[in-house]
Design a protein around this motif. Structure first.
Motif, PDB file in Angstrom:
ATOM      1  N   LYS A  54       0.838  -1.195   0.000  1.00  0.00           N
ATOM      2  CA  LYS A  54       0.000   0.000   0.000  1.00  0.00           C
ATOM      3  C   LYS A  54       0.877   1.250   0.000  1.00  0.00           C
ATOM      4  O   LYS A  54       2.034   1.206   0.408  1.00  0.00           O
ATOM      5  CB  LYS A  54      -0.912   0.005   1.233  1.00  0.00           C
ATOM      6  CG  LYS A  54      -1.925  -1.124   1.258  1.00  0.00           C
ATOM      7  CD  LYS A  54      -2.771  -1.056   2.519  1.00  0.00           C
ATOM      8  CE  LYS A  54      -3.782  -2.193   2.564  1.00  0.00           C
ATOM      9  NZ  LYS A  54      -4.598  -2.135   3.812  1.00  0.00           N
ATOM     10  N   PRO A  55       0.364   2.393  -0.449  1.00  0.00           N
ATOM     11  CA  PRO A  55       1.136   3.644  -0.402  1.00  0.00           C
ATOM     12  C   PRO A  55       1.515   3.987   1.034  1.00  0.00           C
ATOM     13  O   PRO A  55       0.766   3.676   1.972  1.00  0.00           O
ATOM     14  CB  PRO A  55       0.166   4.681  -0.979  1.00  0.00           C
ATOM     15  CG  PRO A  55      -0.798   3.889  -1.802  1.00  0.00           C
ATOM     16  CD  PRO A  55      -0.957   2.585  -1.083  1.00  0.00           C
ATOM     17  N   THR A  83       5.835  10.672  -0.185  1.00  0.00           N
ATOM     18  CA  THR A  83       4.883   9.576  -0.308  1.00  0.00           C
ATOM     19  C   THR A  83       5.314   8.672  -1.460  1.00  0.00           C
ATOM     20  O   THR A  83       5.823   9.142  -2.482  1.00  0.00           O
ATOM     21  CB  THR A  83       3.457  10.085  -0.582  1.00  0.00           C
ATOM     22  OG1 THR A  83       3.437  10.816  -1.817  1.00  0.00           O
ATOM     23  CG2 THR A  83       2.988  10.992   0.546  1.00  0.00           C
ATOM     24  N   VAL A  84       5.120   7.379  -1.275  1.00  0.00           N
ATOM     25  CA  VAL A  84       5.507   6.389  -2.277  1.00  0.00           C
ATOM     26  C   VAL A  84       4.279   5.552  -2.611  1.00  0.00           C
ATOM     27  O   VAL A  84       3.676   4.938  -1.729  1.00  0.00           O
ATOM     28  CB  VAL A  84       6.644   5.483  -1.761  1.00  0.00           C
ATOM     29  CG1 VAL A  84       7.069   4.477  -2.836  1.00  0.00           C
ATOM     30  CG2 VAL A  84       7.842   6.327  -1.326  1.00  0.00           C
ATOM     31  N   ASN A  85       3.893   5.551  -3.889  1.00  0.00           N
ATOM     32  CA  ASN A  85       2.691   4.846  -4.336  1.00  0.00           C
ATOM     33  C   ASN A  85       3.064   3.874  -5.456  1.00  0.00           C
ATOM     34  O   ASN A  85       3.298   4.290  -6.597  1.00  0.00           O
ATOM     35  CB  ASN A  85       1.642   5.850  -4.830  1.00  0.00           C
ATOM     36  CG  ASN A  85       0.285   5.201  -5.071  1.00  0.00           C
ATOM     37  OD1 ASN A  85       0.199   4.121  -5.632  1.00  0.00           O
ATOM     38  ND2 ASN A  85      -0.777   5.881  -4.655  1.00  0.00           N
ATOM     39  N   THR A  92       6.300  11.185  -4.456  1.00  0.00           N
ATOM     40  CA  THR A  92       5.945  12.599  -4.394  1.00  0.00           C
ATOM     41  C   THR A  92       6.598  13.252  -3.181  1.00  0.00           C
ATOM     42  O   THR A  92       6.526  12.723  -2.067  1.00  0.00           O
ATOM     43  CB  THR A  92       4.418  12.781  -4.309  1.00  0.00           C
ATOM     44  OG1 THR A  92       3.812  12.139  -5.431  1.00  0.00           O
ATOM     45  CG2 THR A  92       4.041  14.256  -4.318  1.00  0.00           C
ATOM     46  N   MET A  93       7.239  14.405  -3.412  1.00  0.00           N
ATOM     47  CA  MET A  93       7.882  15.158  -2.331  1.00  0.00           C
ATOM     48  C   MET A  93       7.140  16.482  -2.138  1.00  0.00           C
ATOM     49  O   MET A  93       6.908  17.204  -3.104  1.00  0.00           O
ATOM     50  CB  MET A  93       9.336  15.466  -2.670  1.00  0.00           C
ATOM     51  CG  MET A  93      10.198  14.253  -2.940  1.00  0.00           C
ATOM     52  SD  MET A  93      11.880  14.745  -3.440  1.00  0.00           S
ATOM     53  CE  MET A  93      11.555  15.386  -5.083  1.00  0.00           C
ATOM     54  N   ARG A 320      -3.886  12.849  -2.105  1.00  0.00           N
ATOM     55  CA  ARG A 320      -4.105  12.266  -3.437  1.00  0.00           C
ATOM     56  C   ARG A 320      -2.989  11.277  -3.787  1.00  0.00           C
ATOM     57  O   ARG A 320      -3.241  10.217  -4.361  1.00  0.00           O
ATOM     58  CB  ARG A 320      -4.201  13.373  -4.479  1.00  0.00           C
ATOM     59  CG  ARG A 320      -4.513  12.859  -5.879  1.00  0.00           C
ATOM     60  CD  ARG A 320      -4.905  13.996  -6.814  1.00  0.00           C
ATOM     61  NE  ARG A 320      -3.840  14.976  -6.940  1.00  0.00           N
ATOM     62  CZ  ARG A 320      -3.941  16.239  -6.520  1.00  0.00           C
ATOM     63  NH1 ARG A 320      -5.041  16.672  -5.929  1.00  0.00           N
ATOM     64  NH2 ARG A 320      -2.934  17.082  -6.674  1.00  0.00           N
ATOM     65  N   SER A 321      -1.760  11.622  -3.432  1.00  0.00           N
ATOM     66  CA  SER A 321      -0.636  10.735  -3.747  1.00  0.00           C
ATOM     67  C   SER A 321      -0.711   9.428  -2.965  1.00  0.00           C
ATOM     68  O   SER A 321      -0.140   8.414  -3.388  1.00  0.00           O
ATOM     69  CB  SER A 321       0.685  11.446  -3.443  1.00  0.00           C
ATOM     70  OG  SER A 321       0.851  11.653  -2.049  1.00  0.00           O
ATOM     71  N   LEU A 322      -1.405   9.446  -1.829  1.00  0.00           N
ATOM     72  CA  LEU A 322      -1.588   8.243  -1.018  1.00  0.00           C
ATOM     73  C   LEU A 322      -2.859   7.491  -1.377  1.00  0.00           C
ATOM     74  O   LEU A 322      -3.168   6.456  -0.777  1.00  0.00           O
ATOM     75  CB  LEU A 322      -1.626   8.613   0.472  1.00  0.00           C
ATOM     76  CG  LEU A 322      -0.310   9.104   1.082  1.00  0.00           C
ATOM     77  CD1 LEU A 322      -0.555   9.658   2.484  1.00  0.00           C
ATOM     78  CD2 LEU A 322       0.704   7.977   1.130  1.00  0.00           C
ATOM     79  N   GLY A 323      -3.617   8.009  -2.337  1.00  0.00           N
ATOM     80  CA  GLY A 323      -4.864   7.376  -2.736  1.00  0.00           C
ATOM     81  C   GLY A 323      -5.972   7.580  -1.735  1.00  0.00           C
ATOM     82  O   GLY A 323      -6.914   6.779  -1.665  1.00  0.00           O
TER      83      GLY A 323
END
Length: 352
Positions: A54-55, A83-85, A92-93, A320-323
């Motif tokens: 998961k992110p 965040t890493v997706n 995303t930084m 948003r980057s984490l869903g």
């Protein structure tokens, strides 16, 4: 002496993804970097997140100590949520200005304070919790590096090549273009010059640790101020990422030993192995943002006051980057104090 914002922890995280699972198993030295923060239930939840692919998010903090004779606790002059997706194949930084005006929860009587002082006045636990509430985003992990980290990182990879976005000279000991120990960078060039006596200059084509420190510290001669400094730090970061394409560079005991002396994190060795194994595709698209504020002076001290609109946009990008679904951002000043009205159309989030 002015402070440095550190980028090394994000580089370490991405290096782990680049290097890959099979290489990481060679070193047990990463165990030395572990610290314990938060409760055990959070650790179990984080492990489940990584196992399920998961992110996840990491709060990266860089302190202004660990070099130039500084040994105190320091301030966190780098504040970045990464965040890493794996599903979106994105990393995303989102940077938070170090001078952001806040009221530290529980210490509102000291208002105004800068957000980089939350760690100084409290501890790592409260820093994580306060920033999480400030933007109303979950933070799975935290990593903190001292000021010596960047020097060691760049030296260990054999130096980097970075094209300077502007021309400037800088002395790491005076924080200006004065004194004898000067580095001179040229706009559009990867070469730079160095002097130790203010007279005789030596040309260099590869940037090693001390030069990288100077390159990423300069602030007052940049027309973009601290935001320009952030940009130069990201250029060094990208150069380090390019080095990471050759994983053998990072497989020495001395490399991991240097990290263990400069890094504190609640990422366990098992977490790092899971990241390297399950999140390799997240390196395909790296996105970079900075939350902008409006300059303000209080009792002779410079602050950045972030508008509610910009704060909300930062929240939106991270969630948003984490869903995650949309949610209202936190208190504009973090702690309980009188809100400050900020013009909404003066600044905006910068995406790079």
């Amino acid at each position: 002496m002015h402070k440095i914002r550190k980028i090394s922890l994000f580089v370490i995280l991405i290096l782990l993804i680049f290097v890959g699972y099979k290489y990481l198993s060679f070193s047990g030295l990463l165990k030395k970097t572990n610290i314990s923060i938060g409760d055990k239930s959070k650790s179990v939840k984080n492990n489940s997140t990584l196992s399920s692919k998961k992110p996840f998010s990491v709060l990266l903090l860089g302190t202004d100590t660990g070099d130039l004779g500084r040994t105190d606790k320091g301030r966190t002059d780098t504040l970045m949520i990464v965040t890493v997706n794996p599903k979106k194949k994105t990393t995303t930084m989102v940077s938070i200005p170090r001078d952001t005006m806040v009221a530290i929860p529980g210490l509102e009587d000291t208002f105004p304070q800068k957000i980089n002082a939350v760690y100084t006045f409290t501890d790592l636990n409260q820093t994580v919790n306060d920033i999480s509430k400030y933007l109303n985003v979950p933070i799975n992990f935290v990593a903190l590096v001292n000021m010596g980290g960047l020097i060691k990182m760049v030296d260990k990879v054999g130096g980097v090549k970075v094209k300077s976005p502007l021309s400037f000279a800088y002395n790491p000991y005076t924080a200006h273009d004065t004194g004898n120990d000067l580095y001179k960078f040229i706009k559009g060039s990867t070469s730079y010059y160095h002097t130790t006596n203010g007279v005789d200059w030596t040309k260099h084509k590869t940037m090693f640790g001390n030069a990288a420190l100077a390159f990423t510290r300069m602030r007052y001669d940049d027309p973009l101020g601290d935001y320009g400094r952030t940009l130069r730090q990201r250029l060094v970061m990208q150069a380090l990422l390019n080095k990471a394409k050759n994983p053998t560079i990072f497989l020495s005991n001395s490399f991991f030993e240097s990290l263990s002396k400069n890094v504190k994190t609640n990422l366990t060795l098992n977490d790092l192995l899971l990241i390297a194994k399950n999140y390799k595709k997240a390196k395909e698209h790296i996105k970079s943002y900075s939350i902008y504020g409006t300059s303000d002076w209080e009792d002779g001290v410079s602050f950045q006051v972030v508008s509610k609109t910009n704060q909300q946009r930062g929240t939106n990008i991270i969630r948003r980057s984490l869903g995650l679904s949309k949610a209202t951002t936190g208190s504009s000043l973090m702690g309980k104090t009188q809100e400050i009205n900020v013009p909404e159309d003066v600044t905006d989030i910068l995406g790079q």
